[in-house]
Scaffold this motif. Structure first.
Motif, mmCIF file in Angstrom:
data_model
loop_
_atom_site.group_PDB
_atom_site.id
_atom_site.type_symbol
_atom_site.label_atom_id
_atom_site.label_comp_id
_atom_site.label_asym_id
_atom_site.label_seq_id
_atom_site.Cartn_x
_atom_site.Cartn_y
_atom_site.Cartn_z
ATOM 1 N N ILE A 161 0.854 -1.184 0.000
ATOM 2 C CA ILE A 161 0.000 0.000 0.000
ATOM 3 C C ILE A 161 0.892 1.236 0.000
ATOM 4 C CG2 ILE A 161 -1.796 1.270 1.237
ATOM 5 C CD1 ILE A 161 -2.607 -1.473 2.464
ATOM 6 N N VAL A 162 0.660 2.131 -0.936
ATOM 7 C CA VAL A 162 1.494 3.318 -1.075
ATOM 8 C C VAL A 162 0.646 4.574 -0.901
ATOM 9 C CG1 VAL A 162 3.195 2.176 -2.541
ATOM 10 C CG2 VAL A 162 1.216 3.291 -3.599
ATOM 11 N N THR A 163 1.276 5.631 -0.410
ATOM 12 C CA THR A 163 0.547 6.875 -0.157
ATOM 13 C C THR A 163 1.139 8.076 -0.880
ATOM 14 O OG1 THR A 163 1.811 7.183 1.892
ATOM 15 C CG2 THR A 163 -0.345 6.103 2.081
ATOM 16 N N ASP A 164 2.195 7.878 -1.649
ATOM 17 C CA ASP A 164 2.683 8.944 -2.522
ATOM 18 C C ASP A 164 3.334 8.315 -3.747
ATOM 19 O OD1 ASP A 164 5.713 8.785 -2.181
ATOM 20 O OD2 ASP A 164 5.138 9.154 -0.104
ATOM 21 N N SER A 165 3.516 9.116 -4.773
ATOM 22 C CA SER A 165 3.954 8.575 -6.058
ATOM 23 C C SER A 165 5.394 8.084 -6.020
ATOM 24 C CB SER A 165 3.791 9.633 -7.159
ATOM 25 O OG SER A 165 4.616 10.763 -6.899
ATOM 26 N N GLU A 166 6.263 8.730 -5.234
ATOM 27 C CA GLU A 166 7.648 8.266 -5.157
ATOM 28 C C GLU A 166 7.730 6.914 -4.467
ATOM 29 O OE1 GLU A 166 10.466 9.360 -6.603
ATOM 30 O OE2 GLU A 166 9.011 10.627 -7.655
ATOM 31 N N GLN A 167 6.913 6.728 -3.449
ATOM 32 C CA GLN A 167 6.836 5.427 -2.785
ATOM 33 C C GLN A 167 6.364 4.376 -3.782
ATOM 34 O OE1 GLN A 167 3.958 5.255 0.386
ATOM 35 N NE2 GLN A 167 4.941 3.508 1.376
ATOM 36 N N ALA A 168 5.385 4.726 -4.600
ATOM 37 C CA ALA A 168 4.881 3.802 -5.618
ATOM 38 C C ALA A 168 5.975 3.444 -6.614
ATOM 39 C CB ALA A 168 3.680 4.416 -6.336
ATOM 40 N N ARG A 169 6.743 4.429 -7.062
ATOM 41 C CA ARG A 169 7.838 4.163 -7.999
ATOM 42 C C ARG A 169 8.855 3.202 -7.395
ATOM 43 N NH1 ARG A 169 8.015 6.924 -12.601
ATOM 44 N NH2 ARG A 169 6.636 8.744 -12.789
ATOM 45 N N SER A 170 9.192 3.436 -6.131
ATOM 46 C CA SER A 170 10.160 2.572 -5.464
ATOM 47 C C SER A 170 9.668 1.136 -5.396
ATOM 48 C CB SER A 170 10.445 3.101 -4.054
ATOM 49 O OG SER A 170 11.315 2.248 -3.351
ATOM 50 N N VAL A 171 8.382 0.974 -5.071
ATOM 51 C CA VAL A 171 7.781 -0.360 -4.991
ATOM 52 C C VAL A 171 7.835 -1.054 -6.348
ATOM 53 C CG1 VAL A 171 5.542 -1.525 -4.775
ATOM 54 C CG2 VAL A 171 6.305 0.053 -2.990
ATOM 55 N N ILE A 172 7.475 -0.324 -7.405
ATOM 56 C CA ILE A 172 7.456 -0.917 -8.743
ATOM 57 C C ILE A 172 8.872 -1.248 -9.201
ATOM 58 C CG2 ILE A 172 6.837 -0.509 -11.157
ATOM 59 C CD1 ILE A 172 4.543 1.275 -10.095
ATOM 60 N N GLU A 173 9.825 -0.383 -8.883
ATOM 61 C CA GLU A 173 11.208 -0.660 -9.265
ATOM 62 C C GLU A 173 11.736 -1.911 -8.575
ATOM 63 O OE1 GLU A 173 13.391 2.904 -8.534
ATOM 64 O OE2 GLU A 173 12.371 4.023 -10.127
#
Length: 685
Positions: free
Chosen positions: A221-233
């Motif tokens: 679960i992510v709450t900002d776009s940079e966190q989302a990018r890190s997860v996807i990477e």
């Protein structure tokens, strides 16, 4: 949630009809399969579903530094907790294991005779084999709309197949809950939203345990776009929380009287933000205190209209559309069982064929909510909003250059597509069959190329909308198992849970684990280009989200500036002086005499670069007018003009020019009155 596919039905009660209408409105044990590969759990529950995918999930970014992967912009993992808790049967996970998670609702045993919602949505008498695990004889199925489709292992298969973003829309509807006879909790919408948010975090923790501890699982679960990018990477799945409910913050309307206020909206938005919610709908199915809805059609629309009256005391009201966009036609089809429940002497209104737009747009409270979402950097879902509400919301976003607009499952009028892309928004198509999905993707491909954006899909699973039927094993180009994932790094075979194995060709899109199979079907039918656009979805979604987070409100150079005008309407009780259009008060206005060739001039005090001018018109608007600039107040340059003004909120954008003075020059009035502006904004960005 979206519309029901049409089924032939026997006569049903108003309870059943309203339900149909609104619908459209044990810890893990060691697994012998555990390995050292990071994508395999060290301890999976046994027994459990198979995944049917081999190979390492892709990580990192492409050569341009972009993340890759598919986006499901609209799913309802926890909908089994909505509508009183007994409408969607089965759970996405259970500490007691798969047999507990994937079992039917108690009232469906022994043969489905009391599966009221099932026979409403699937026709026939509702009878079915209620057993889920391990046989799954009758469910999940593409046309069984009342059973769990989002079991965690099926979501895992979608992730392994290339999906990298999943929007989990927390969903419920108080009216469905109140009329459905089987329930085990209250019908309060916000109580259900809170529970679903909590359980989404619980599901994350459940998966983490399989991988050795907090933060180690693939469901993040992510709450900002940079966190989302890190997860996807890292090769994992970024999960974003959204909300789709009919009365957010209790904002229903009864007899056109709002049942909430600005304080409720602020408190509600703050609470949702703290829960991790980053996108939401403001209205769904019923007109509420925030906005009008986009109608449903035919007899279904009539029944929803009855439901709206029974809930709010008002029917839908229509008017002629002012542009190419329109709401769905209500039509004159009868819904006798529903109409019988109306009070004596009350009838569903008739509607003119050429009046297809909802009169109710974005209300004052709705505008307050939209601006509140902007302040919190949240993204607005415009699907289900009337075109009048959508148009106003887009006007507001354009006036502020705010990109956070989403259309996640094909309920927006498609004529808005370019405006959404122009803002920097993101669009996903409903999970239609591969033929229909590919055709629609082709129709909008030129716009995606123009704005250099990827594409998404909205599965709406657990949303009671219907999913792709099987094309048949005899189709000329069926899915051939096994097949390679889009990135080429994984091999995807048929999916098995218990003793049941699914094949997309003969079973259709029965549950979430078949999303990769459906994407392969799109490749077979629509070609690699459609899949390539979908594979760019993760980057584009995060572009929209990141730009929303980074948005900064521009400085209004005109606020408090000196203003003059060609004329000002005289009124002994109210001032309509030029300065009223730049005083920062949306309740005051400048108004000219009732003739053409009028102007309002604003002195910014010093020369600045000007790129954008916003105009909030009163009912007396300019049909034809120019925006002019000057550095000396004598020599004027026209930088923007229109001959098709329609009032409301206009935004004039142009290449940056030096200006100390800005003049709004009215040439042709849109009414018999003069020109009247509540507020003019001048910006350098």
């Amino acid at each position: 949630m979206t519309r029901q596919p049409h089924h032939r039905r026997r006569p049903i009660t108003v309870l059943s009809l309203l339900l149909l209408v609104m619908a459209v409105t044990l810890g893990p044990t060691p697994s012998s399969a555990a390995g050292t590969d990071w994508w395999n759990p060290v301890a999976r529950p046994a027994p459990d579903s198979q995944i049917g995918v081999t190979g390492e999930p892709f990580k990192g970014t492409n050569s341009q530094g972009e993340v890759r992967g598919f986006v499901d912009a609209h799913n309802h993992i926890m909908a089994n907790e909505a509508f009183g808790g007994r409408l969607i049967c089965g759970k996405p996970f259970s500490e007691a294991g798969v047999a507990d998670a994937l079992k039917d609702c108690p009232e469906h045993y022994p043969d489905g005779s009391l599966a009221i919602f099932d026979f409403i949505t699937n026709g026939g008498d509702g009878k079915h084999d209620p057993d889920g695990w391990p046989t799954f004889k009758d469910w999940p199925a593409y046309d069984s709309l009342t059973h769990q489709q989002n079991y965690y292992a099926w979501v895992e298969r979608a992730w392994r197949g290339g999906q990298r973003v999943l929007v989990n829309d927390l969903v419920t509807n108080g009216v469905i809950c109140s009329v459905y006879p089987f329930k085990d909790r209250s019908c309060d919408e916000m109580t259900s939203i809170r529970l679903q948010a909590k359980l989404t975090y619980d599901m994350q923790a459940y998966i983490d345990k399989m991988y050795g501890g907090t933060g180690k699982g693939w469901f993040r679960i992510v709450t900002d776009s940079e966190q989302a990018r890190s997860v996807i990477e890292q090769g994992k799945l970024a999960v974003i929380l959204g909300v789709e409910t009919s009365e957010p913050f209790g904002c229903k309307q009864v007899l056109d009287i709002a049942q909430c206020d600005k304080e409720d909206i602020d408190a509600g938005l703050d609470e949702l933000y703290d829960l991790g919610v980053r996108s939401m709908f403001l209205c769904h199915k019923f007109d509420n205190a925030l906005c009008g809805v986009r109608f449903d059609e035919g007899g279904l629309g009539t029944a929803i209209n009855v439901g709206q009256f029974l809930s709010t005391g008002t029917f839908w009201q229509t008017e002629k559309c002012t542009g190419p966009q329109h709401d769905n036609p209500i039509g004159g089809a009868a819904a006798p069982s529903a109409e019988e429940e109306l009070p004596a002497g009350v009838e569903v209104p008739s509607y003119d064929d050429d009046a297809q737009c909802n009169k109710r747009g974005l209300t004052e409270l709705g505008e307050y909510a939209v601006r509140g979402m902007m302040q919190r950097k949240m993204m607005l879902e415009v699907d289900h909003m009337s075109v009048k509400a959508t148009g106003r919301a887009l006007d507001i976003f354009e006036s502020e250059s705010y990109p956070g607009v989403l259309s996640s499952h094909s309920w927006m009028d498609l004529n808005w597509t370019e405006r959404v892309y122009g803002l920097g928004g993101f669009i996903a198509q409903y999970m239609h069959g591969s033929e229909g999905f590919s055709a629609e993707a082709d129709r909008t491909k030129a716009l995606r190329e123009k704005y250099d954006v990827g594409y998404g899909y909205g599965t709406d699973m657990n949303g009671v909308g219907g999913w792709p039927a099987p094309r048949g094993a005899d189709a000329s180009n069926p899915v051939t198992y096994p097949f390679r994932s889009t990135d080429g790094g994984s091999v995807i075979d048929k999916q098995t849970t218990g003793t049941r194995t699914w094949d997309l060709n003969t079973d259709g899109a029965s549950h979430y684990g078949l999303v990769p199979d459906w994407i392969e079907d799109i490749r077979k039918v629509g070609g690699q280009d459609v899949v390539d656009d979908l594979f760019r979805g993760a980057e584009s979604y995060l572009d929209t989200w990141g730009a929303s987070e980074g948005h900064k409100a521009g400085v209004n150079l005109a606020k408090g500036a000196s203003a003059s005008a060609s004329s000002s309407e005289s009124n002994p009780f109210t001032s309509y002086a030029p300065g009223r259009a730049v005083d920062g008060n949306a309740d005051t206005r400048w108004a000219s005499d009732w003739s053409d060739d009028q102007w309002l001039r604003i002195d910014l005090g010093s020369t600045s670069t000007v790129k954008r001018v916003t105009l909030e018109w009163e009912r007396a608007y300019g049909k034809s007018y120019r925006v002019e600039v000057s550095t000396d107040g004598t020599t004027w340059q026209s930088v923007w003009a229109t001959t098709a003004g329609d009032g409301g909120l206009d935004t004039a954008r142009f290449n940056g020019v030096p200006a100390r003075y800005v003049r709004i020059h009215g040439l042709d009035r849109g009414t018999d009155w003069g020109y009247s502006l509540y507020e003019v904004g001048v910006y350098s960005s």
